[in-house]
Write an enzyme that holds these catalytic residues in place. Structure first.
Site, PDB file in Angstrom:
ATOM      1  CG  ASN A   1      -9.445  -9.771   2.793  1.00  0.00           C
ATOM      2  OD1 ASN A   1     -10.259  -9.635   3.691  1.00  0.00           O
ATOM      3  ND2 ASN A   1      -8.537 -10.730   2.792  1.00  0.00           N
TER       4      ASN A   1
ATOM      5  CD  GLN B   1      -0.449   3.474   4.689  1.00  0.00           C
ATOM      6  OE1 GLN B   1      -1.138   2.470   4.517  1.00  0.00           O
ATOM      7  NE2 GLN B   1      -0.931   4.595   5.217  1.00  0.00           N
TER       8      GLN B   1
ATOM      9  CE  LYS C   1       0.829  -8.142   1.366  1.00  0.00           C
ATOM     10  NZ  LYS C   1       1.241  -7.639   2.691  1.00  0.00           N
TER      11      LYS C   1
ATOM     12  CE1 TYR D   1      -0.623  -6.122  10.552  1.00  0.00           C
ATOM     13  CE2 TYR D   1      -2.773  -7.148  10.297  1.00  0.00           C
ATOM     14  CZ  TYR D   1      -1.887  -6.141   9.982  1.00  0.00           C
ATOM     15  OH  TYR D   1      -2.258  -5.155   9.114  1.00  0.00           O
TER      16      TYR D   1
ATOM     17  CG  PHE E   1      -9.294 -22.616   2.318  1.00  0.00           C
ATOM     18  CD1 PHE E   1      -8.182 -23.437   2.132  1.00  0.00           C
ATOM     19  CD2 PHE E   1      -9.123 -21.418   2.993  1.00  0.00           C
ATOM     20  CE1 PHE E   1      -6.925 -23.058   2.588  1.00  0.00           C
ATOM     21  CE2 PHE E   1      -7.874 -21.034   3.461  1.00  0.00           C
ATOM     22  CZ  PHE E   1      -6.780 -21.859   3.253  1.00  0.00           C
TER      23      PHE E   1
ATOM     24  N   GLY F   1     -15.512 -26.132   1.882  1.00  0.00           N
ATOM     25  CA  GLY F   1     -16.459 -25.524   2.818  1.00  0.00           C
ATOM     26  C   GLY F   1     -15.985 -25.541   4.261  1.00  0.00           C
TER      27      GLY F   1
ATOM     28  CG  ASP G   1      13.449  -4.003   7.589  1.00  0.00           C
ATOM     29  OD1 ASP G   1      14.550  -4.114   7.015  1.00  0.00           O
ATOM     30  OD2 ASP G   1      13.090  -4.752   8.508  1.00  0.00           O
TER      31      ASP G   1
ATOM     32  CB  ILE H   1      -0.966  -0.013   1.195  1.00  0.00           C
ATOM     33  CG1 ILE H   1      -1.909  -1.226   1.097  1.00  0.00           C
ATOM     34  CG2 ILE H   1      -1.786   1.280   1.247  1.00  0.00           C
ATOM     35  CD1 ILE H   1      -2.839  -1.402   2.284  1.00  0.00           C
TER      36      ILE H   1
ATOM     37  CB  SER I   1       1.681  -7.030   7.103  1.00  0.00           C
ATOM     38  OG  SER I   1       2.589  -7.514   6.125  1.00  0.00           O
TER      39      SER I   1
ATOM     40  CB  SER J   1      -5.597  -4.408  10.236  1.00  0.00           C
ATOM     41  OG  SER J   1      -6.014  -5.670   9.763  1.00  0.00           O
TER      42      SER J   1
END
Length: 314
Positions: free
Chosen positions: A167, A74, A176, A138, A199, A201, A32, A11, A78, A115
């Site tokens: 999201n 920002q 990421k 987090y 995934f 159910g 960083d 972001i 994360s 978040s």
């Protein structure tokens, strides 16, 4: 000078791009870069200075005047699977408090990333303490800083605004890895294997029907810049206000590629009890504050993202 912490990240680098589009290149990027791959997010962008995050913090704690006009904060650890609480709180909570204190002492606007993970499993996603119950370290660090901000409301001398991102997906997230969006992963999986994996159910939802509020990163940038322009303070959700199933993301990727299949895999044991099967931003507060713009749907945002990726590959 404008400061974007986490400016080489997802972001953050999109914020730098958004500021560039306004003609602003007087930007100090703070990050960083032990993972130097993030630097590629800045290779096509304009900025005036760079600080490693710990050096930047040390300068602020020493009271150095860097001529800062505003800080878009920002930067954070994360990784939602990181359970070293001392590390996460030092990087996400205490660092944020130090930046906030510096801004308050000098009347500098401070716009920061919170978040939607603070809401835990939901089911209500309204900016209210009663609906907040973080499920991982987090999320707890973001919750803790929001609590700190709330404890000081009414005493601030300059703008303080937080955005609870839902999201987020879109350009400049390739570094990421496992934490990149499902749009990124689905696209790569189909390119490699001809299928994307969702995934099966869980939590009462059908295969691939777990639902999230998927928000395009360009819309997140627009909200940040609107907050700064308007001087609006407070903590606000940053999502589309509509949930969509993971199947919609997969279908959008398949439609863009013109090929691909979906395969459903067993829900991982390690995520049981720590997974948000449903998120949907309540935008009542943001709209009441005056935010006027609409948010892209998955069907609009995913092709925009994949167009960007394709252009970078040519």
């Amino acid at each position: 000078m404008l400061v974007v912490t986490g400016g080489a990240g997802f972001i953050g680098s999109n914020l730098v791009a958004g500021l560039n589009e306004r003609g602003r290149g007087d930007i100090a990027v703070v990050d960083d870069l032990r993972d130097g791959r993030k630097s590629l997010n800045l290779a096509d962008l304009d900025f005036a200075d760079y600080f490693e995050f710990d050096d930047f913090e040390a300068r602020l704690l020493a009271g150095e005047d860097l001529g800062i006009e505003a800080i878009f904060h920002q930067g954070a650890c994360s990784d939602t699977t990181e359970w070293d609480g001392r590390y996460v709180m030092a990087n996400n909570y205490r660092y944020s408090v130090n930046l906030l204190d510096y801004c308050q002492a000098r009347g500098i606007p401070f716009i920061y990333a919170s978040s939607a993970s603070v809401y835990g499993a939901g089911p209500t996603f309204t900016e209210d303490r009663a609906h907040e119950r973080p499920l991982n370290m987090y999320a707890f660090s973001k919750f803790a800083f929001d609590q700190h901000v709330r404890s000081r409301q009414g005493a601030f001398k300059s703008q303080v605004a937080g955005l609870r991102y839902f999201n987020v997906y879109g350009p400049r997230e390739q570094h990421k890895g496992k934490m990149a969006s499902v749009a990124w992963h689905f696209n790569n999986q189909i390119a490699a294997d001809g299928e994307c994996r969702l995934f099966a159910g869980s939590d009462g939802y059908g295969d691939g029907e777990q639902r999230r509020d998927f928000v395009y990163v360009g819309d997140c940038v627009a909200v940040n810049l609107w907050l700064w322009d308007s001087g609006t303070a407070g903590i606000y959700n940053c999502g589309t206000g509509r949930c969509q199933p993971f199947n919609d993301v997969a279908d959008a990727v398949i439609a863009w590629r013109g090929a691909g299949e979906k395969r459903y895999i067993p829900f991982p044991d390690e995520l049981k009890g720590r997974y948000q099967s449903f998120t949907e931003a309540d935008l009542t507060a943001l709209r009441a504050a005056g935010y006027p713009h609409e948010f892209a749907t998955v069907e609009q945002g995913v092709p925009r993202y994949l167009d960007w990726l394709a252009a970078r590959e040519t």
